[in-house]
Scaffold this active site. Structure first.
Site, PDB file in Angstrom:
ATOM      1  N   THR A   1       1.007   3.650   2.442  1.00  0.00           N
ATOM      2  CA  THR A   1       1.504   4.142   3.732  1.00  0.00           C
ATOM      3  C   THR A   1       2.776   3.412   4.156  1.00  0.00           C
ATOM      4  OG1 THR A   1      -0.830   4.435   4.269  1.00  0.00           O
ATOM      5  CG2 THR A   1       0.743   4.820   6.044  1.00  0.00           C
TER       6      THR A   1
ATOM      7  N   ASP B   1      -7.323  -0.460   5.336  1.00  0.00           N
ATOM      8  CA  ASP B   1      -8.367   0.334   4.680  1.00  0.00           C
ATOM      9  C   ASP B   1      -9.350   0.910   5.700  1.00  0.00           C
ATOM     10  OD1 ASP B   1      -7.444  -0.109   1.981  1.00  0.00           O
ATOM     11  OD2 ASP B   1      -7.967  -2.191   2.342  1.00  0.00           O
TER      12      ASP B   1
ATOM     13  N   LYS C   1      -8.690  -4.977   5.148  1.00  0.00           N
ATOM     14  CA  LYS C   1      -7.515  -4.815   4.307  1.00  0.00           C
ATOM     15  C   LYS C   1      -7.799  -5.453   2.947  1.00  0.00           C
ATOM     16  CE  LYS C   1      -3.377  -5.557   5.884  1.00  0.00           C
ATOM     17  NZ  LYS C   1      -2.923  -4.420   5.072  1.00  0.00           N
ATOM     18  N   GLY C   2      -6.899  -5.185   2.003  1.00  0.00           N
ATOM     19  CA  GLY C   2      -7.064  -5.806   0.688  1.00  0.00           C
ATOM     20  C   GLY C   2      -7.557  -4.848  -0.373  1.00  0.00           C
ATOM     21  N   GLY C   3      -7.700  -3.558  -0.002  1.00  0.00           N
ATOM     22  CA  GLY C   3      -8.110  -2.561  -0.986  1.00  0.00           C
ATOM     23  C   GLY C   3      -7.132  -2.485  -2.153  1.00  0.00           C
ATOM     24  N   GLY C   4      -5.868  -2.823  -1.877  1.00  0.00           N
ATOM     25  CA  GLY C   4      -4.848  -2.834  -2.926  1.00  0.00           C
ATOM     26  C   GLY C   4      -4.619  -4.217  -3.517  1.00  0.00           C
TER      27      GLY C   4
ATOM     28  N   ASP D   1       2.102  -2.833   8.349  1.00  0.00           N
ATOM     29  CA  ASP D   1       1.264  -2.824   7.150  1.00  0.00           C
ATOM     30  C   ASP D   1       0.239  -1.691   7.260  1.00  0.00           C
ATOM     31  OD1 ASP D   1       0.207  -3.568   4.708  1.00  0.00           O
ATOM     32  OD2 ASP D   1      -0.046  -5.681   5.232  1.00  0.00           O
TER      33      ASP D   1
ATOM     34  N   GLU E   1      -0.680 -10.792   2.808  1.00  0.00           N
ATOM     35  CA  GLU E   1      -0.616  -9.910   3.975  1.00  0.00           C
ATOM     36  C   GLU E   1      -1.054 -10.664   5.229  1.00  0.00           C
ATOM     37  OE1 GLU E   1      -3.009  -6.507   3.042  1.00  0.00           O
ATOM     38  OE2 GLU E   1      -1.281  -5.448   2.242  1.00  0.00           O
TER      39      GLU E   1
ATOM     40  N   GLY F   1       0.824  -1.210   0.000  1.00  0.00           N
ATOM     41  CA  GLY F   1       0.000   0.000   0.000  1.00  0.00           C
ATOM     42  C   GLY F   1       0.851   1.250   0.000  1.00  0.00           C
TER      43      GLY F   1
HETATM   44  O1  R5P Z   1      -4.243  -4.643  -0.365  1.00  0.00           O
HETATM   45  C1  R5P Z   1      -3.770  -3.656   0.161  1.00  0.00           C
HETATM   46  C2  R5P Z   1      -3.446  -3.525   1.562  1.00  0.00           C
HETATM   47  O2  R5P Z   1      -4.282  -4.194   2.439  1.00  0.00           O
HETATM   48  C3  R5P Z   1      -3.117  -2.102   2.009  1.00  0.00           C
HETATM   49  O3  R5P Z   1      -2.317  -2.214   3.141  1.00  0.00           O
HETATM   50  C4  R5P Z   1      -4.347  -1.266   2.313  1.00  0.00           C
HETATM   51  O4  R5P Z   1      -5.155  -1.195   1.153  1.00  0.00           O
HETATM   52  C5  R5P Z   1      -3.987   0.158   2.773  1.00  0.00           C
HETATM   53  O5  R5P Z   1      -3.319   0.828   1.775  1.00  0.00           O
HETATM   54  P1  R5P Z   1      -2.917   2.353   1.880  1.00  0.00           P
HETATM   55  O6  R5P Z   1      -1.806   2.463   2.872  1.00  0.00           O
HETATM   56  O7  R5P Z   1      -2.490   2.728   0.488  1.00  0.00           O
HETATM   57  O8  R5P Z   1      -4.136   3.097   2.290  1.00  0.00           O
END
Ligand code: R5P
Length: 246
Positions: free
Chosen positions: A37, A98, A108-111, A95, A117, A35
């Site tokens: 962050t 979301d 989680k899993g938006g990406g 990690d 993970e 992700g």
């Molecule tokens: O599949 C993606 C993951 O779970 C990410 O850690 C989650 O989507 C958060 O991502 P971001 O830091 O870009 O908000």
């Protein structure tokens, strides 16, 4: 919030999470998530590697990725890459998320990285979440993250899983996640699975929902991370960080 402020918030959360939780004498195996962050977690570790006071110890760290993006982050920051097969017990993992509820349950899993993970986070003795404050739920999961619960599925089973989610578990809508630009067709995860986003409204009992989804034939893993996080660092627009722990 402007993009710059959001990036500042993510960076503040990640830097503080690393500074407060890495034990340079005791930790050796570090999980690095996916992700936008967690980019700053790898960056911070890379800074410690360049600092002569910490260099020798950080050079001994082995970093376990949760997918292709995090593998690249590890390498780009000069850190040592390894695998969860070689290191099934991880000292500490970082990690993003979301959404985080008041009990520190996560979506989680938006990406699109959720299975790997979950493998890494549940192999870690300590699991630290880094996020900007927009990820903090006022109450239930599903309040801030409106794109549904990400579910990683075996490709040939996706229709069956969608039907079961709607007919047996009362999902109001299920969507096979599609690529946006670059390629036509579904998102394929690093483990060659599809992602189904399932809408359930507010989740008052994410533990129970996770268990029910896991029992469906064709489901590899859900994006509900239950009783997994040790601490959550929420970065704010003003550069301050709120820490949530049990
Ligand atoms: O599949 C993606 C993951 O779970 C990410 O850690 C989650 O989507 C958060 O991502 P971001 O830091 O870009 O908000």
């Amino acid at each position: 919030m402007s993009t710059n402020k959001l990036e500042d918030a993510k960076k503040a959360a990640a830097y503080r999470a690393v500074d407060e939780n890495i034990n340079f004498d005791e930790h050796r195996v570090i999980g690095i998530g996916s992700g936008s962050t967690v980019v700053y977690v790898a960056e911070r570790l890379g800074q410690y590697l360049k600092d002569e006071k910490y260099h020798d110890r950080v050079a001994q760290f082995v970093c376990i990725p949760t997918g292709f993006q995090s593998k690249k982050l590890i390498l780009d920051n000069g850190l040592q890459l390894s695998t969860v097969e070689q290191h099934p017990i991880i000292d500490i993992a970082f990690d993003g998320a979301d959404e985080v509820d008041k009990n520190m349950q996560l979506i989680k899993g938006g990406g699109g990285c959720l299975f790997q993970e979950k493998l890494v986070s549940t192999s870690a003795k300590t699991f630290i979440i880094v996020a900007d404050h927009t990820k903090k739920s006022p109450e239930y999961l599903g309040t801030m993250w409106k794109k549904g619960v990400p579910i990683e599925v075996v490709p040939s089973a996706y229709v069956r899983v969608c039907n079961d989610l709607e007919n047996k578990l009362s999902a109001t809508k299920t969507i096979l996640r599609e690529c946006i630009g670059g390629k036509a067709g579904p998102v394929v995860t690093d483990n060659n699975h599809f992602i189904v986003d399932a809408h359930f409204g507010d989740l008052s009992n994410p533990e129970e929902l996770h268990t029910k989804i896991k029992l469906l034939v064709g489901v590899v893993e859900t994006g509900l991370f239950i009783d997994n996080a040790s601490k959550v660092y929420f970065g704010k627009a003003d550069g301050t960080v709120e820490v949530m722990k049990k």
